[in-house]
Design a protein around this motif. Structure first.
Motif, PDB file in Angstrom:
ATOM      1  N   ALA A  13     -25.342 -28.672   9.787  1.00 27.72           N
ATOM      2  CA  ALA A  13     -25.231 -28.592  11.243  1.00 27.72           C
ATOM      3  C   ALA A  13     -23.877 -29.146  11.681  1.00 27.72           C
ATOM      4  N   GLY A  14     -23.259 -28.445  12.615  1.00 25.28           N
ATOM      5  CA  GLY A  14     -21.930 -28.824  13.078  1.00 25.28           C
ATOM      6  C   GLY A  14     -20.810 -28.137  12.331  1.00 25.28           C
ATOM      7  N   GLY A  15     -21.156 -27.480  11.231  1.00 29.49           N
ATOM      8  CA  GLY A  15     -20.145 -26.800  10.427  1.00 29.49           C
ATOM      9  C   GLY A  15     -19.805 -25.425  10.955  1.00 29.49           C
ATOM     10  N   SER A  16     -18.972 -24.713  10.172  1.00 28.95           N
ATOM     11  CA  SER A  16     -18.483 -23.398  10.575  1.00 28.95           C
ATOM     12  C   SER A  16     -18.617 -22.393   9.444  1.00 28.95           C
ATOM     13  N   LEU A  17     -18.754 -21.148   9.829  1.00 30.34           N
ATOM     14  CA  LEU A  17     -18.725 -20.024   8.899  1.00 30.34           C
ATOM     15  C   LEU A  17     -18.019 -18.863   9.583  1.00 30.34           C
ATOM     16  N   ARG A  18     -17.432 -17.997   8.782  1.00 31.93           N
ATOM     17  CA  ARG A  18     -16.809 -16.780   9.321  1.00 31.93           C
ATOM     18  C   ARG A  18     -17.410 -15.580   8.613  1.00 31.93           C
ATOM     19  N   LEU A  19     -18.058 -14.747   9.370  1.00 32.63           N
ATOM     20  CA  LEU A  19     -18.654 -13.535   8.830  1.00 32.63           C
ATOM     21  C   LEU A  19     -17.697 -12.359   8.995  1.00 32.63           C
ATOM     22  N   SER A  20     -17.754 -11.454   8.043  1.00 26.99           N
ATOM     23  CA  SER A  20     -16.946 -10.239   8.091  1.00 26.99           C
ATOM     24  C   SER A  20     -17.851  -9.032   7.952  1.00 26.99           C
ATOM     25  N   CYS A  21     -17.410  -7.924   8.541  1.00 28.46           N
ATOM     26  CA  CYS A  21     -18.161  -6.676   8.409  1.00 28.46           C
ATOM     27  C   CYS A  21     -17.156  -5.546   8.346  1.00 28.46           C
ATOM     28  N   ALA A  22     -17.213  -4.776   7.278  1.00 24.79           N
ATOM     29  CA  ALA A  22     -16.308  -3.651   7.102  1.00 24.79           C
ATOM     30  C   ALA A  22     -17.098  -2.355   7.055  1.00 24.79           C
ATOM     31  N   ALA A  23     -16.566  -1.344   7.723  1.00 27.37           N
ATOM     32  CA  ALA A  23     -17.201  -0.030   7.724  1.00 27.37           C
ATOM     33  C   ALA A  23     -16.509   0.867   6.704  1.00 27.37           C
ATOM     34  N   SER A  24     -17.302   1.661   6.012  1.00 24.33           N
ATOM     35  CA  SER A  24     -16.751   2.527   4.968  1.00 24.33           C
ATOM     36  C   SER A  24     -16.087   3.769   5.538  1.00 24.33           C
ATOM     37  N   GLY A  25     -16.370   4.063   6.793  1.00 27.16           N
ATOM     38  CA  GLY A  25     -15.794   5.233   7.427  1.00 27.16           C
ATOM     39  C   GLY A  25     -15.443   4.950   8.871  1.00 27.16           C
ATOM     40  N   ARG A  26     -15.045   5.989   9.543  1.00 23.87           N
ATOM     41  CA  ARG A  26     -14.625   5.813  10.929  1.00 23.87           C
ATOM     42  C   ARG A  26     -15.826   5.552  11.825  1.00 23.87           C
ATOM     43  N   THR A  27     -15.669   4.594  12.702  1.00 24.47           N
ATOM     44  CA  THR A  27     -16.694   4.314  13.697  1.00 24.47           C
ATOM     45  C   THR A  27     -16.088   4.480  15.083  1.00 24.47           C
ATOM     46  N   PHE A  28     -16.897   4.499  16.091  1.00 16.65           N
ATOM     47  CA  PHE A  28     -16.400   4.697  17.439  1.00 16.65           C
ATOM     48  C   PHE A  28     -17.082   3.734  18.396  1.00 16.65           C
ATOM     49  N   ALA A  75     -12.976  -3.142  10.953  1.00 16.23           N
ATOM     50  CA  ALA A  75     -13.740  -4.332  10.612  1.00 16.23           C
ATOM     51  C   ALA A  75     -13.885  -5.255  11.816  1.00 16.23           C
ATOM     52  N   VAL A  76     -14.945  -6.023  11.805  1.00 17.64           N
ATOM     53  CA  VAL A  76     -15.142  -7.052  12.806  1.00 17.64           C
ATOM     54  C   VAL A  76     -15.470  -8.358  12.112  1.00 17.64           C
ATOM     55  N   TYR A  77     -15.259  -9.443  12.827  1.00 18.10           N
ATOM     56  CA  TYR A  77     -15.471 -10.771  12.289  1.00 18.10           C
ATOM     57  C   TYR A  77     -16.262 -11.593  13.305  1.00 18.10           C
ATOM     58  N   LEU A  78     -16.974 -12.574  12.800  1.00 18.93           N
ATOM     59  CA  LEU A  78     -17.703 -13.477  13.682  1.00 18.93           C
ATOM     60  C   LEU A  78     -17.416 -14.897  13.219  1.00 18.93           C
ATOM     61  N   GLN A  79     -16.595 -15.596  13.990  1.00 17.80           N
ATOM     62  CA  GLN A  79     -16.314 -17.001  13.709  1.00 17.80           C
ATOM     63  C   GLN A  79     -17.401 -17.826  14.370  1.00 17.80           C
ATOM     64  N   MET A  80     -18.113 -18.597  13.568  1.00 15.51           N
ATOM     65  CA  MET A  80     -19.231 -19.387  14.069  1.00 15.51           C
ATOM     66  C   MET A  80     -18.920 -20.864  13.898  1.00 15.51           C
ATOM     67  N   ASN A  81     -18.803 -21.565  14.995  1.00  8.14           N
ATOM     68  CA  ASN A  81     -18.510 -22.998  14.983  1.00  8.14           C
ATOM     69  C   ASN A  81     -19.678 -23.779  15.550  1.00  8.14           C
ATOM     70  N   SER A  82     -19.682 -25.054  15.289  1.00  5.19           N
ATOM     71  CA  SER A  82     -20.736 -25.942  15.807  1.00  5.19           C
ATOM     72  C   SER A  82     -22.120 -25.361  15.524  1.00  5.19           C
ATOM     73  N   LEU A  83     -22.330 -24.965  14.299  1.00  2.57           N
ATOM     74  CA  LEU A  83     -23.587 -24.312  13.942  1.00  2.57           C
ATOM     75  C   LEU A  83     -24.767 -25.263  14.073  1.00  2.57           C
ATOM     76  N   LYS A  84     -25.888 -24.691  14.470  1.00  6.31           N
ATOM     77  CA  LYS A  84     -27.117 -25.436  14.668  1.00  6.31           C
ATOM     78  C   LYS A  84     -28.203 -24.874  13.741  1.00  6.31           C
ATOM     79  N   PRO A  85     -29.210 -25.673  13.410  1.00  4.60           N
ATOM     80  CA  PRO A  85     -30.297 -25.151  12.567  1.00  4.60           C
ATOM     81  C   PRO A  85     -30.935 -23.890  13.147  1.00  4.60           C
ATOM     82  N   GLU A  86     -30.979 -23.763  14.458  1.00  6.61           N
ATOM     83  CA  GLU A  86     -31.581 -22.583  15.069  1.00  6.61           C
ATOM     84  C   GLU A  86     -30.723 -21.335  14.919  1.00  6.61           C
ATOM     85  N   ASP A  87     -29.515 -21.477  14.386  1.00 10.03           N
ATOM     86  CA  ASP A  87     -28.687 -20.312  14.092  1.00 10.03           C
ATOM     87  C   ASP A  87     -29.057 -19.697  12.743  1.00 10.03           C
TER      88      ASP A  87
END
Length: 124
Positions: A13-28, A75-87
């Motif tokens: 709790a209180g830590g950080s993670l960064r998620l990534s998501c890449a698409a194999s093809g074109r998205t809109f 691609a998109v990313y999700l920077q997650m800070n101040s993480l809580k157990p409910e996350d």
């Protein structure tokens, strides 16, 4: 189009993670992040438009999480800070909304492509 989320893990709790998501093809339109905890429905976390970069967040993550994009990499990313157990949940990325992303587009079924998830566990 295949979507693969990555970057999950175990963090205190209180830590950080960064998620990534890449698409194999074109998205809109844009992409969104959703999460699903055990015994709960999948819920909206954040979304971003490809054009203009407008962002939208669930109230529960606003200020703590930041969604960003890389149009060239589809691609998109999700920077997650101040993480809580409910996350704690499996986090999924979805792409190509069936209508323009607005604050009202909050259900994963409103996206054309659904990705595989990545587990995020936050210990107390």
């Amino acid at each position: 189009v295949q979507l693969q989320a990555s970057g999950g893990g175990l963090v205190q709790a209180g830590g950080s993670l960064r998620l990534s998501c890449a698409a194999s093809g074109r998205t809109f339109g844009g992409m969104g992040w959703f999460r699903q905890a055990p015994g709960k429905e999948r819920e909206f976390v954040a979304a971003i438009r490809w054009s203009g970069g407008s962002t939208y967040y669930a109230d529960s993550v606003k200020v703590r999480f930041t969604i960003s994009k890389d149009n060239a990499k589809n691609a998109v990313y999700l920077q997650m800070n101040s993480l809580k157990p409910e996350d704690t949940a499996v986090y999924y990325c979805d792409a190509s909304p069936k209508r323009p992303i607005t604050s009202a587009v909050r259900h994963h079924q409103e996206y054309t492509y659904w990705g595989q998830g990545t587990q995020v566990t936050v210990s107390s």
